[in-house]
Design an enzyme around this catalytic site. Structure first.
Site, PDB file in Angstrom:
ATOM      1  N   ASN A 151       0.819  -1.223   0.000  1.00 43.62           N
ATOM      2  CA  ASN A 151       0.000   0.000   0.000  1.00 43.62           C
ATOM      3  C   ASN A 151       0.849   1.268   0.000  1.00 43.62           C
ATOM      4  O   ASN A 151       1.990   1.219   0.429  1.00 43.62           O
ATOM      5  CB  ASN A 151      -0.891   0.002   1.253  1.00 43.62           C
ATOM      6  CG  ASN A 151      -2.123  -0.853   1.029  1.00 43.62           C
ATOM      7  OD1 ASN A 151      -2.801  -0.706   0.020  1.00 43.62           O
ATOM      8  ND2 ASN A 151      -2.394  -1.754   1.962  1.00 43.62           N
TER       9      ASN A 151
ATOM     10  N   HIS B 103      -8.479   1.520  -3.385  1.00 42.50           N
ATOM     11  CA  HIS B 103      -8.506   0.640  -2.220  1.00 42.50           C
ATOM     12  C   HIS B 103      -8.803   1.462  -0.968  1.00 42.50           C
ATOM     13  O   HIS B 103      -8.234   2.521  -0.769  1.00 42.50           O
ATOM     14  CB  HIS B 103      -7.137  -0.020  -2.094  1.00 42.50           C
ATOM     15  CG  HIS B 103      -7.047  -1.036  -1.006  1.00 42.50           C
ATOM     16  ND1 HIS B 103      -8.092  -1.844  -0.631  1.00 42.50           N
ATOM     17  CD2 HIS B 103      -6.017  -1.384  -0.212  1.00 42.50           C
ATOM     18  CE1 HIS B 103      -7.697  -2.641   0.339  1.00 42.50           C
ATOM     19  NE2 HIS B 103      -6.446  -2.376   0.619  1.00 42.50           N
TER      20      HIS B 103
HETATM   21  N1  APR Z   1      13.195  -5.592  -0.200  1.00 41.22           N
HETATM   22  C1  APR Z   1      12.627  -6.733   0.280  1.00 41.22           C
HETATM   23  N2  APR Z   1      11.868  -6.765   1.367  1.00 41.22           N
HETATM   24  C2  APR Z   1      11.664  -5.618   2.014  1.00 41.22           C
HETATM   25  C3  APR Z   1      12.199  -4.396   1.593  1.00 41.22           C
HETATM   26  C4  APR Z   1      13.008  -4.412   0.418  1.00 41.22           C
HETATM   27  N3  APR Z   1      13.570  -3.306  -0.059  1.00 41.22           N
HETATM   28  N4  APR Z   1      11.819  -3.425   2.435  1.00 41.22           N
HETATM   29  C5  APR Z   1      11.062  -3.998   3.379  1.00 41.22           C
HETATM   30  N5  APR Z   1      10.965  -5.334   3.122  1.00 41.22           N
HETATM   31  C6  APR Z   1      10.298  -6.357   3.901  1.00 41.22           C
HETATM   32  C7  APR Z   1      10.485  -6.182   5.398  1.00 41.22           C
HETATM   33  O1  APR Z   1      11.779  -6.639   5.810  1.00 41.22           O
HETATM   34  C8  APR Z   1       9.350  -7.042   5.954  1.00 41.22           C
HETATM   35  O2  APR Z   1       9.771  -8.368   6.211  1.00 41.22           O
HETATM   36  O3  APR Z   1       8.897  -6.298   3.722  1.00 41.22           O
HETATM   37  C9  APR Z   1       8.315  -7.031   4.822  1.00 41.22           C
HETATM   38  C10 APR Z   1       7.006  -6.369   5.211  1.00 41.22           C
HETATM   39  O4  APR Z   1       6.427  -7.141   6.200  1.00 41.22           O
HETATM   40  P1  APR Z   1       5.529  -6.557   7.395  1.00 41.22           P
HETATM   41  O5  APR Z   1       6.240  -5.391   8.002  1.00 41.22           O
HETATM   42  O6  APR Z   1       5.132  -7.714   8.247  1.00 41.22           O
HETATM   43  O7  APR Z   1       4.269  -5.946   6.641  1.00 41.22           O
HETATM   44  P2  APR Z   1       2.983  -6.758   6.118  1.00 41.22           P
HETATM   45  O8  APR Z   1       1.957  -6.770   7.184  1.00 41.22           O
HETATM   46  O9  APR Z   1       3.424  -8.033   5.514  1.00 41.22           O
HETATM   47  O10 APR Z   1       2.471  -5.754   4.967  1.00 41.22           O
HETATM   48  C11 APR Z   1       3.216  -5.577   3.783  1.00 41.22           C
HETATM   49  O11 APR Z   1       1.263  -5.322   2.404  1.00 41.22           O
HETATM   50  O12 APR Z   1      -1.014  -5.184   2.874  1.00 41.22           O
HETATM   51  C12 APR Z   1       0.153  -4.458   2.600  1.00 41.22           C
HETATM   52  O13 APR Z   1      -0.199  -2.386   3.797  1.00 41.22           O
HETATM   53  C13 APR Z   1       0.549  -3.571   3.769  1.00 41.22           C
HETATM   54  O14 APR Z   1       2.140  -2.315   2.468  1.00 41.22           O
HETATM   55  C14 APR Z   1       1.992  -3.336   3.449  1.00 41.22           C
HETATM   56  C15 APR Z   1       2.452  -4.668   2.827  1.00 41.22           C
END
Ligand code: APR
Length: 311
Positions: free
Chosen positions: A120, A175
């Protein structure tokens, strides 16, 4: 060759997507994250569950995009999740940089993949992915409408005391807050919703659906929804891999459909092996059109903000 799906972001949404895809026996999964050890640890845990979950799919955790070569579908969940009090839009520029970076690396190794974007603010992130990948619009699809309509369906079924299986719900637009639900196209076993529910009650459920993500964020206090988002991704992946041609509300680039040109919006599409194979246009009342165009205007603001920041 086994079907190969890459899930980028091994957080709540990404890891749950991986689990659902494996347990449905759909494909092998490559789970990627920027944090070392995280995708490897979650992948190993899921490998060890395989004998108990009765599937023979493999999952690999990696920090290296070359491992994802020739993926059939790439699911992008990398990014920051919303915290309480934070709107989706607050995340815009940070997540644009993250999504731009991961899409650039992933499409280099899988130039023929179909991209499903989950991060998002969704509609804006689909714009970023389209721009960075250079893929045709059929292969860059945002997951939002499937989740919004599932939430609406769950609330309708609960309110009427009927099976969720008999409830269909139709949503258009961006959304979340600017989503445009269409109750007259939502049904219970073919019966239009306004036949079964008073207008005021429908409006209450629509409002709850619009705020569905925020309601969960407020309860969790840290992080945001992930079970229903992961199920929504599974639905889309299944329709693509099995070429089911399900009609699902997804965020795609509109080129004149619904009177909108050059903007990503949630609309019903036919989702098959070719990705977003067709956009279905339905007639709208003047009020519904106005709501859709106001939703488009709010996505345009995000696109303009990203352009001004050089993203
Ligand atoms: N490359 C790879 N992974 C990354 C990067 C990157 N540059 N930056 C962040 N991440 C990873 C983080 O390390 C983390 O493990 O993305 C993951 C995000 O996981 P969460 O913080 O648990 O977030 P989550 O609840 O999975 O949501 C992710 O989906 O529904 C949408 O709004 C929500 O934008 C958010 C996304």
């Amino acid at each position: 060759m086994r079907t190969k799906i890459t899930v980028i972001g091994a957080g709540n949404v990404g890891a749950t997507c991986a689990q659902r895809i494996l347990e449905a026996g759909l494909a092998d999964v490559y789970l990627v994250d920027v944090v070392e050890g995280l995708p490897q640890g979650k992948a190993l845990d899921l490998v060890e569950a395989a004998p108990l979950q009765h599937h023979d799919q493999m999952i690999y955790g990696t920090n290296d995009y070359s491992d994802t070569t020739e993926s059939d579908v790439i699911v992008v969940t990398a990014g920051l999740a919303r915290q309480p009090g934070m709107s989706r839009d607050d995340l815009l520029l940070k997540n644009a940089a993250i999504v731009g970076g991961v899409v650039r690396q992933a499409v280099h190794y899988s130039p023929n993949a179909i991209l499903i974007i989950v991060t998002n603010p969704l509609d804006a992130m689909v714009h970023v992915a389209l721009q960075v990948s250079g893929f045709p619009r059929e292969r860059v699809i945002g997951m939002a409408g499937v989740l919004d309509s599932a939430r609406f369906r769950a609330f309708i079924a609960d309110d009427l005391g009927v099976s969720t299986a008999d409830v269909t719900a139709f949503v258009l637009g961006g959304h979340g807050d600017t989503m445009v639900p269409l109750p007259r196209y939502s049904t219970v076993a073919g019966i239009p919703l306004p036949e079964l529910m008073k207008a005021e009650r429908i409006e209450e459920l629509v409002t709850r659906t619009r705020n569905g993500g925020a309601e969960i964020v407020a309860l969790l206090k840290a992080g945001s929804a992930f079970y229903a988002p992961a199920s929504s991704v599974l639905h889309m992946v299944d329709s693509i891999l099995d070429d089911r041609k399900r009609v699902l509300p997804c965020a795609v680039l509109l080129l004149g459909e619904y009177g909108i040109d050059g903007l990503v919006m949630g609309v019903p599409i036919v989702l098959g092996a070719g990705g977003a194979e067709r956009i279905i246009e339905v007639s709208l009342t003047a009020d519904e059109k106005a709501a859709l165009h106001s939703s488009a205007a709010s996505v345009q603001v995000l696109v303009d903000t990203m352009a001004a920041a050089g993203k």
